[in-house]
Write a protein that holds these residues in place. Structure first.
Motif, short mmCIF file in Angstrom:
data_model
loop_
_atom_site.label_atom_id
_atom_site.label_comp_id
_atom_site.label_asym_id
_atom_site.label_seq_id
_atom_site.Cartn_x
_atom_site.Cartn_y
_atom_site.Cartn_z
N GLY A 25 13.08 -58.15 2.24
CA GLY A 25 12.46 -59.29 1.57
C GLY A 25 12.18 -59.04 0.11
O GLY A 25 11.78 -59.93 -0.61
N ARG A 190 17.66 -56.38 -0.53
CA ARG A 190 17.79 -57.83 -0.77
C ARG A 190 16.95 -58.32 -1.96
O ARG A 190 16.85 -59.52 -2.19
N ARG A 210 14.23 -61.38 -6.26
CA ARG A 210 13.05 -61.76 -5.47
C ARG A 210 11.82 -61.12 -6.08
O ARG A 210 11.52 -59.96 -5.85
N PRO A 216 11.70 -66.04 -5.02
CA PRO A 216 13.10 -65.89 -5.42
C PRO A 216 13.46 -66.76 -6.63
O PRO A 216 13.13 -67.95 -6.68
N TYR A 255 22.06 -73.17 -1.41
CA TYR A 255 21.50 -71.81 -1.31
C TYR A 255 20.06 -71.79 -1.81
O TYR A 255 19.17 -71.21 -1.18
N GLY A 259 16.65 -71.13 0.47
CA GLY A 259 15.81 -69.96 0.21
C GLY A 259 14.58 -70.29 -0.63
O GLY A 259 13.86 -69.38 -1.05
N LYS A 260 14.35 -71.58 -0.88
CA LYS A 260 13.23 -72.01 -1.73
C LYS A 260 13.22 -71.24 -3.06
O LYS A 260 12.18 -70.74 -3.51
N ALA A 261 14.39 -71.13 -3.66
CA ALA A 261 14.54 -70.38 -4.90
C ALA A 261 14.51 -71.32 -6.10
O ALA A 261 15.01 -72.45 -6.04
#
Ligand SMILES: [Zn+2]
Length: 283
Positions: A25, A190, A210, A216, A255, A259-261
Motif C-alpha cells: 500500500g 507499490r 502513493r 495516490p 485507473y 484507485g481514487k487517485a
C-alpha cells in the motif's frame, strides 16, 4: 538480464521480486518535493487545445518531482536545461513559437535539499522531450526506468523524428536501464509505480506515487497538458499518435477512478499554484 553492448539492460521481470518488501500500500514513500523546473511560454495555446483559444498566448509551468522513499531518492522528470538559467530572456525554440525558461537550475534546487545528483539512484522521465530531459545527463548514477518503445526512440537512429534532443540524455546510454513494458513497481511495495501512458510519444509514461497522507497521485507528464485537456479529452495534434493518446486518457481516467487517485498535471500552472513547492514538500 540481457546486455546491449556494454549497457546493462535489466528486464522488468528479473527484478520484480528484488525490492525489499515493505508494507503493502505504499508506506515506503516518506515525502515528495515538487520542484520548479522552468516555464514554457507559447504564442498560441491552440496547438495544445485544437480549435480552442486560437491565437492566445499561454504560460505552461514545468516541474521535477523528487521522491524520498525509505530505500532512496527517485527523480521524475528533469525539467528545462539548467544552462537556460543564464538566459533571462529565455530560449526561443520550435520556430519561435515557444520560449523556454529556467529561472533556477535544478542542481541548485537539489543542493538546497541536501541532495547531489549522484545521490539519486532511481530516475525516470515521462518522455524524452526537451522540457523533461533537459538535465537527464546529470543522473548517470541512477537506474533509468523507461518504456521499451521510448528507449528505442531515444537511442535509435531517428530520435529527432520524435522531437528529442539526444544531447540531453546521451550519457544515459551507459546507465543501467530498467526496460518496462507497461507497469513497474520501483521499490517493490507499490508505493511508486511507472505506468505506460503512450501517445504523446511512443513510450510516454506516468508515475503513480502513493503519498502517506495525500494518498495516490498520478504525475501526468504530458499525457495531458492542462486540466481542460483532461476534462475534455483534448490532446495536441502534434502528438505521436492522437488516437492512442485518447485511449490512454480513457484508460487513466478509469485507473484514477478505481484507485481514487488525483492527477497532478505538470504543465498546468493554475493547478500547480495550489501545490506546495520545494523546499516545502507534500506527504
Ligand atoms: Zn512537456
Amino acid at each position: 538480464m540481457r546486455r546491449t553492448g556494454s549497457v546493462p539492460i535489466l528486464a522488468a521481470a528479473a527484478l520484480a521480486i528484488a525490492g525489499c518488501a515493505t508494507t503493502p500500500g505504499g508506506s515506503g514513500v516518506e515525502r515528495m518535493y515538487v520542484i520548479d523546473c522552468g516555464e514554457n511560454h507559447v504564442k498560441d495555446v491552440s496547438r495544445w487545445t485544437p480549435n480552442v483559444n486560437v491565437g492566445k498566448p499561454h504560460v505552461f509551468s514545468n516541474h521535477c518531482y523528487l521522491v524520498k522513499h525509505a530505500q532512496g531518492w527517485m527523480l521524475w522528470d528533469s525539467g528545462n536545461a539548467d544552462r537556460l538559467a543564464a538566459m533571462p530572456d529565455g530560449l526561443s525554440v520550435a520556430g519561435g513559437t515557444i520560449t523556454v525558461f529556467m529561472k533556477k537550475p535544478l542542481v541548485d534546487s537539489l543542493r538546497e535539499l541536501g541532495v547531489a545528483p549522484g545521490d539519486i539512484r532511481h530516475f525516470a522521465m515521462s518522455h524524452a522531450h526537451g522540457d523533461h530531459s533537459g538535465n537527464a545527463n546529470l543522473f548517470t548514477a541512477a537506474t533509468l526506468y523507461v518504456q521499451r518503445a521510448e528507449y528505442a526512440a531515444m537511442f535509435g537512429p531517428e530520435s529527432q523524428k520524435y522531437g528529442f534532443v539526444s544531447g540531453n540524455y546521451d550519457k544515459l546510454r551507459a546507465s543501467p536501464a530498467m526496460i518496462v513494458d507497461g507497469e513497474y513497481d520501483v521499490f517493490g511495495d507499490r508505493s511508486v509505480v511507472v505506468k505506460a501512458a503512450p501517445g504523446h510519444t511512443p513510450g510516454h509514461q506516468v508515475l503513480v506515487v502513493r503519498l502517506p497522507k495525500t494518498g495516490p497521485v498520478i504525475l501526468s507528464g504530458d499525457m495531458v497538458h492542462l486540466q481542460y485537456s483532461w476534462s475534455f479529452r483534448v490532446v495536441p495534434s502534434f502528438n505521436f499518435d492522437v488516437q492512442q493518446s485518447m485511449a490512454t486518457i480513457d484508460a487513466l481516467k478509469a485507473y484514477a477512478a478505481a484507485g481514487k487517485a488525483q492527477l497532478w498535471i505538470n504543465h498546468d500552472k493554475e493547478q500547480n499554484a495550489r501545490i506546495p513547492k520545494a523546499p516545502a514538500f507534500v506527504q
